[in-house]
Design a protein around this motif. Structure first.
Motif, PDB file in Angstrom:
ATOM      1  N   GLU A   1      28.538  69.634  53.369  1.00 56.27           N
ATOM      2  CA  GLU A   1      28.344  68.870  52.244  1.00 56.27           C
ATOM      3  C   GLU A   1      28.167  67.535  52.420  1.00 56.27           C
ATOM      4  N   THR A   2      28.619  66.992  53.786  1.00 56.35           N
ATOM      5  CA  THR A   2      27.951  65.442  54.020  1.00 56.35           C
ATOM      6  C   THR A   2      26.621  65.505  54.216  1.00 56.35           C
TER       7      THR A   2
ATOM      8  N   ASN B   1      38.145  67.099  56.630  1.00 60.68           N
ATOM      9  CA  ASN B   1      38.257  68.531  56.682  1.00 60.68           C
ATOM     10  C   ASN B   1      39.668  69.084  57.329  1.00 60.68           C
TER      11      ASN B   1
ATOM     12  N   TYR C   1      28.101  55.771  46.320  1.00 65.39           N
ATOM     13  CA  TYR C   1      28.687  56.761  46.798  1.00 65.39           C
ATOM     14  C   TYR C   1      28.771  58.061  45.953  1.00 65.39           C
TER      15      TYR C   1
ATOM     16  N   ARG D   1      28.731  57.660  55.838  1.00 66.04           N
ATOM     17  CA  ARG D   1      29.306  58.789  55.104  1.00 66.04           C
ATOM     18  C   ARG D   1      30.665  59.071  55.812  1.00 66.04           C
TER      19      ARG D   1
ATOM     20  N   ALA E   1      33.776  61.909  55.829  1.00 70.35           N
ATOM     21  CA  ALA E   1      34.240  63.368  55.571  1.00 70.35           C
ATOM     22  C   ALA E   1      35.634  63.864  56.115  1.00 70.35           C
TER      23      ALA E   1
ATOM     24  N   ALA F   1      29.293  60.811  50.476  1.00 68.38           N
ATOM     25  CA  ALA F   1      27.984  60.555  50.557  1.00 68.38           C
ATOM     26  C   ALA F   1      27.235  59.793  50.040  1.00 68.38           C
TER      27      ALA F   1
ATOM     28  N   VAL G   1      34.708  64.407  50.681  1.00 69.68           N
ATOM     29  CA  VAL G   1      33.139  64.059  51.301  1.00 69.68           C
ATOM     30  C   VAL G   1      32.826  62.507  50.363  1.00 69.68           C
TER      31      VAL G   1
END
Length: 319
Positions: A130-131, A261, A222, A257, A259, A190, A188
């Protein structure tokens, strides 16, 4: 949080300069050797070809001199020999492996430092797609991993593209690190663009929800999304917003960006230039001009990664 906090100390810098000085002495010696080896080796080939061609002319038909079959064969053999001898003549410099030797020296302040080139980084498969969206070609240049200020990281140059036209999905630096507190899902941040938002909503709407950090400037720049919005909201409104604000001041290029996880954190810094750009091996190295700027950029990246990896730590400690 200051980038200077993640710069090597005086002892580390002294060690880097010492190793650079040793490398520079070796480089200068190799360069001097190559300067006489190349003309000598190539000159011997040319002399041999000219001598043999002259002998052929002594016995050849006057109409076939210089371009007869033996002459053409001689020229081909001479060309192949010249190429082989050129590589042999430049061996003193090729043995130095300019980048593979220099980058470990520059990263001398990194503990357990490991350098790789043009392989897939260990952390890449855990980077939330998704990033970066979709891509069908990937290329990785320099990859550095190690431990600094108590946390392990992996830093690499990535070039990810989609389609036959080579549309760039992401090109720049990725810093992967372990977070202090695992995030229960994916979060995320981005860059927001009309096309990216449309793609995001179309592909990931089933599991990713949009949220706001409450800072107008950041919300305009963003697109924040997560598959666990309850856990994500306090982070997006708190330390993630602080990290992005700080990063915008220290790295004012294309918006970075971020992220999360699980226990993996990622900082993506888009840029088109070669981050580890070094002068040609024939150019004498200057610490202030060629090395210090790279170390300063690394310090800023690690400082930001250290800030991002602390997201949620205070709340977890309080609980």
């Amino acid at each position: 949080m200051e980038a200077a906090d993640f710069m090597p100390d005086e002892a580390d810098i002294a060690g880097i300069k010492s190793n650079l000085a040793a490398y520079e002495a070796e480089r200068a010696s190799a360069y001097r050797q190559v300067r006489w080896r190349v003309p000598l080796f190539i000159g011997l080939v040319l002399l041999f070809v000219a001598l043999v061609a002259w002998l052929f002319n002594r016995i050849a038909d006057p109409y076939e001199r210089w371009f007869s079959t033996p002459h053409v064969l001689l020229y081909v053999v001479g060309l192949v020999a010249a190429i082989l001898l050129y590589f042999q003549a430049t061996k003193p410099m090729s043995r130095l492996q300019h980048r593979k030797t220099l980058l470990p020296i520059i990263f001398g302040f990194i503990r357990d430092m490991r350098y790789q080139h043009e392989v897939t980084p260990n952390s890449f498969d855990r980077l939330p797609r998704e990033t970066i969206g979709t891509f069908n070609t990937k290329r990785f240049d320099d990859i550095v991993s190690g431990r600094y200020e108590g946390f392990p990281f992996e830093l690499y140059e990535a070039d990810l593209r989609q389609g036959t036209g080579g549309t760039i999905a992401f090109k720049g630096i990725v810093v992967a690190f372990e977070t202090m507190v695992p995030f229960p899902g994916i979060l995320v941040a981005a860059r927001r663009t009309d096309m990216a938002v449309g793609f995001f909503r179309g592909m990931f709407a089933s599991k990713m929800q949009e949220l706001s950090c409450g800072v107008p400037e950041l919300d305009a720049a963003y697109d924040f999304r997560s598959d666990n919005i309850e856990a994500a909201q306090p982070l997006v409104s708190g330390r993630l917003a602080q990290a992005l604000t700080w990063l915008k001041e220290t790295w004012p290029d294309d918006p970075a960006r971020v992220a999360l996880n699980g226990s993996d954190g990622f900082l993506l810094l888009p840029q088109t230039r070669n981050f580890f750009e070094l002068p040609d091996i024939s150019v004498p190295l200057d610490y202030a001009k060629h090395v210090a700027p790279i170390i300063a950029d690394i310090g800023a990246m690690l400082a930001t990664a250290a800030l991002v990896r602390k997201i949620g730590a205070k709340d977890a400690a309080a609980g």
